[in-house]
Design an enzyme around this catalytic site. Structure first.
Site, PDB file in Angstrom:
ATOM      1  N   ILE A  16      19.305   6.833   3.014  1.00 18.63           N
ATOM      2  CA  ILE A  16      18.481   7.634   2.108  1.00 18.63           C
ATOM      3  C   ILE A  16      18.047   6.778   0.928  1.00 18.63           C
ATOM      4  O   ILE A  16      18.795   5.926   0.445  1.00 18.63           O
ATOM      5  CB  ILE A  16      19.241   8.888   1.622  1.00 18.63           C
ATOM      6  CG1 ILE A  16      18.362   9.752   0.715  1.00 18.63           C
ATOM      7  CG2 ILE A  16      20.533   8.503   0.917  1.00 18.63           C
ATOM      8  CD1 ILE A  16      18.986  11.101   0.403  1.00 18.63           C
ATOM      9  N   GLY A  70      16.171  13.066  -4.775  1.00 23.21           N
ATOM     10  CA  GLY A  70      17.322  12.710  -3.958  1.00 23.21           C
ATOM     11  C   GLY A  70      18.083  13.948  -3.504  1.00 23.21           C
ATOM     12  O   GLY A  70      18.477  14.057  -2.337  1.00 23.21           O
ATOM     13  N   GLU A  74      26.602   9.276   6.889  1.00 22.37           N
ATOM     14  CA  GLU A  74      27.387   8.144   7.368  1.00 22.37           C
ATOM     15  C   GLU A  74      28.162   7.525   6.210  1.00 22.37           C
ATOM     16  O   GLU A  74      27.701   7.485   5.072  1.00 22.37           O
ATOM     17  CB  GLU A  74      26.474   7.105   8.018  1.00 22.37           C
ATOM     18  CG  GLU A  74      25.869   7.581   9.331  1.00 22.37           C
ATOM     19  CD  GLU A  74      25.111   6.486  10.056  1.00 22.37           C
ATOM     20  OE1 GLU A  74      25.155   5.323   9.590  1.00 22.37           O
ATOM     21  OE2 GLU A  74      24.472   6.790  11.071  1.00 22.37           O
ATOM     22  N   GLY A  82      15.015  14.891  -9.179  1.00 22.00           N
ATOM     23  CA  GLY A  82      15.574  15.823  -8.214  1.00 22.00           C
ATOM     24  C   GLY A  82      15.188  15.555  -6.785  1.00 22.00           C
ATOM     25  O   GLY A  82      15.541  16.333  -5.897  1.00 22.00           O
ATOM     26  N   LYS A  99      23.990  25.649 -13.360  1.00 27.43           N
ATOM     27  CA  LYS A  99      23.236  26.891 -13.351  1.00 27.43           C
ATOM     28  C   LYS A  99      23.377  27.555 -11.990  1.00 27.43           C
ATOM     29  O   LYS A  99      23.689  26.911 -10.990  1.00 27.43           O
ATOM     30  CB  LYS A  99      21.752  26.624 -13.652  1.00 27.43           C
ATOM     31  CG  LYS A  99      21.502  25.992 -15.012  1.00 27.43           C
ATOM     32  CD  LYS A  99      20.022  25.726 -15.214  1.00 27.43           C
ATOM     33  CE  LYS A  99      19.778  25.058 -16.556  1.00 27.43           C
ATOM     34  NZ  LYS A  99      18.319  24.765 -16.753  1.00 27.43           N
ATOM     35  N   CYS A 124       0.848  -1.195   0.000  1.00 22.06           N
ATOM     36  CA  CYS A 124       0.000   0.000   0.000  1.00 22.06           C
ATOM     37  C   CYS A 124       0.880   1.239   0.000  1.00 22.06           C
ATOM     38  O   CYS A 124       1.799   1.352   0.815  1.00 22.06           O
ATOM     39  CB  CYS A 124      -0.909  -0.008   1.220  1.00 22.06           C
ATOM     40  SG  CYS A 124      -1.943   1.465   1.378  1.00 22.06           S
ATOM     41  N   CYS A 179      -8.582   0.828   3.825  1.00 19.84           N
ATOM     42  CA  CYS A 179      -7.484   1.587   4.429  1.00 19.84           C
ATOM     43  C   CYS A 179      -7.876   3.064   4.537  1.00 19.84           C
ATOM     44  O   CYS A 179      -8.259   3.692   3.538  1.00 19.84           O
ATOM     45  CB  CYS A 179      -6.213   1.442   3.605  1.00 19.84           C
ATOM     46  SG  CYS A 179      -4.785   2.304   4.303  1.00 19.84           S
TER      47      CYS A 179
END
Length: 507
Positions: free
Chosen positions: A376, A388, A409, A386, A491, A258, A278
């Site tokens: 992450i 991340g 880390e 974009g 940029k 889900c 749900c």
């Protein structure tokens, strides 16, 4: 007269010899009858055998039937044909091929390549000669840190050996444990293969990918790694070959998740029933960032343990060395969501817009090493947008708010290193653009950007600007900055996060 005498002598001699000939025939016949039949067959077989030291040529008429396929042992190294070239690979497991007769399929890991490229190959693609010795992968050391393998970024790098520059882990590995929605002490593995030791928590033990497809909302995703989802009903047999997302086989091992509560099911009927019941439409916790359709939620691992465990299980499908599943109470999770349109699979009475998970990062509530990010991930359907970079920026904004110097880390994965170096380079370019001709110490750069000194030096080295580093600091000429910007098409102020939309006011 003479002719008559000669003819008579010949007849006489023939008469004398004829009984002896018949006697010899009878004796030979009797000998044949007294020799056992099996002895005769053995003598005939020995006469038909080739001389010692000779070999029967392949494909000769004397060969009896097809040859048995060569069976390779687990843990052996061979050259494997992959993508039109031969690569050194280690065999991790084998199984009978579903569509190739008596041949075997082998699950192989290509040396010096990330484990997301591990796959099943036919025995015909493997060279029969075993390579001597195991050459260690030229990877940045053992990833002992539990959440050290940073997730796939929105920057996708081609398959290649992992980087050599990453720093060794600065802390001992965390507790490794499998997790799920059941008791961790009794939950078995989802893996039905007898060679998959799900209860083996050794970090170096290779795990074979146990799920072929993940249905996440309206997205069909192919997992990269093994994840210890607990086993409820037994899985169907493994797919015959590596799964093609455009034409998935009917026996693919599929998991349904889900997109709002992250609970997982085993069948389409179960997820359809769940979606109609749900009530969750967003992650738990409070919103720290909101702009347009994007929001970032802060979720406490102690207060919403089940949700964070399900998130960790899902993340493990795309993180190689993530080992924290149950021991999540010391962590905070920052979850990036995107407002989604009502799903066609939901009932009309329950078709409301919600905030679906697209990625997240976690961090320790208290980090004595100054880490601002532990793990992450951006899910594959949402990469290269974009997200991340946005999560990385947000982690440094939290560090600035707390007046601390932050760092992820270590060691970083190959994709994580690409994402972080891209962010560091952009921040440093903006800084030096505004300080042209000014000598700035690495310490000052660290204070102004909240990037630790070690990462500043690493970024300057990857940018090729470390030659401007002196004892007095860093003084990069304007020409060098312009050349780097032009070469990498950067940029001005490439921010994906709007700091004005961050609300860190305590609840």
């Amino acid at each position: 007269m003479v002719a008559a005498i000669t003819t008579g002598l010949k007849s006489f001699i023939s008469a004398l010899l004829q009984p002896e000939h018949n006697h010899n025939n009878e004796r030979t016949h009797s000998l044949d009858n007294t020799i056992p039949q099996n002895t005769l067959q053995q003598e005939q077989a020995e006469e038909a055998m080739p001389p010692e030291g000779s070999q029967e040529p392949p494909g000769s008429d004397n060969a009896e039937g097809p040859r048995e396929p060569v069976v390779h042992a687990n843990g052996s190294f061979h050259m494997v044909t992959w993508r039109g070239a031969q690569h050194r690979a280690e065999i991790l497991d084998r199984r009978k091929a579903a569509t190739h007769g008596d041949d075997y399929e082998y699950y192989v890991h290509f040396s010096n390549y990330d484990r997301r490229l591990d796959q099943w190959v036919l025995g015909s693609a493997i060279e029969p000669e075993e390579l001597e010795g195991a050459i260690p992968d030229t990877k940045p050391g053992k990833k002992e840190d539990a959440a050290a393998d940073k997730a796939p970024m929105d920057v996708e790098a081609p398959p290649k050996p992992e980087g050599e520059d990453t720093v060794a882990s600065r802390r001992p590995k965390r507790k490794a444990a499998s997790m799920g929605q059941t008791d961790p002490t009794t939950a078995p593995s989802l893996h039905t293969d007898p060679h998959a030791h799900a209860d083996d928590d050794t970090p170096d033990t290779p795990k074979i990918r146990n799920i072929d497809l993940v249905v996440f909302g309206r997205h069909l995703i192919k997992p990269w790694y093994y994840s210890p989802y607990p086993d409820t009903p037994p899985l169907p047999p493994p797919a015959a070959t590596n799964v093609n997302l455009h034409h998935p086989p009917s026996n693919a091992r599929t998991l349904f998740v889900c997109e709002y509560c992250l609970k997982y099911m085993r069948t389409g009927r179960m997820i359809a029933w769940h979606r109609s019941h749900c009530k969750r439409r967003k992650p738990p916790g409070r919103v720290l960032y909101a702009k347009g359709k994007l929001k970032i939620y802060e979720v406490d691992g102690k207060e919403d343990k089940l949700y964070c465990q399900n998130l960790s299980l899902l993340a493990k499908l795309f993180l190689d060395q993530k080992t924290v599943f149950y021991d999540i109470e010391p962590f905070l999770f920052y979850i990036l969501t995107e407002s989604s349109s009502p799903s066609a699979s939901r009932s009309s009475a329950d078709a409301s817009e919600g905030d679906a998970v697209v990625g997240y990062f976690s961090k320790e509530k208290v980090s004595f090493d100054g880490y601002n990010l532990a793990c992450i991930l951006v899910l594959p359907p949402f990469q290269r947008r974009g997200f991340g970079r946005m999560l990385i920026e947000f982690s440094y904004e939290l560090s600035k708010h707390q007046h601390r110097i932050g760092s992820p880390e270590k060691p970083l994965s190959d994709l994580g290193l690409v994402g972080y170096r891209s962010y560091w380079a952009t921040v440093l370019v903006d800084l030096f653009r505004n300080n042209v001709g000014v000598s700035v110490s690495v310490r000052d750069v660290s204070v102004m950007t909240s990037i630790c000194e070690e990462d500043v030096v690493d970024a300057l080295g990857s940018m090729g600007l470390l030659r401007w580093f002196t004892d007095g600091g860093v003084c990069i000429p304007e020409s060098a900055i312009k050349a780097y910007v032009h070469a990498h098409r950067l940029k001005a102020n490439m921010r994906t996060l709007d700091p004005r939309c961050i609300d860190l006011t305590p609840a």
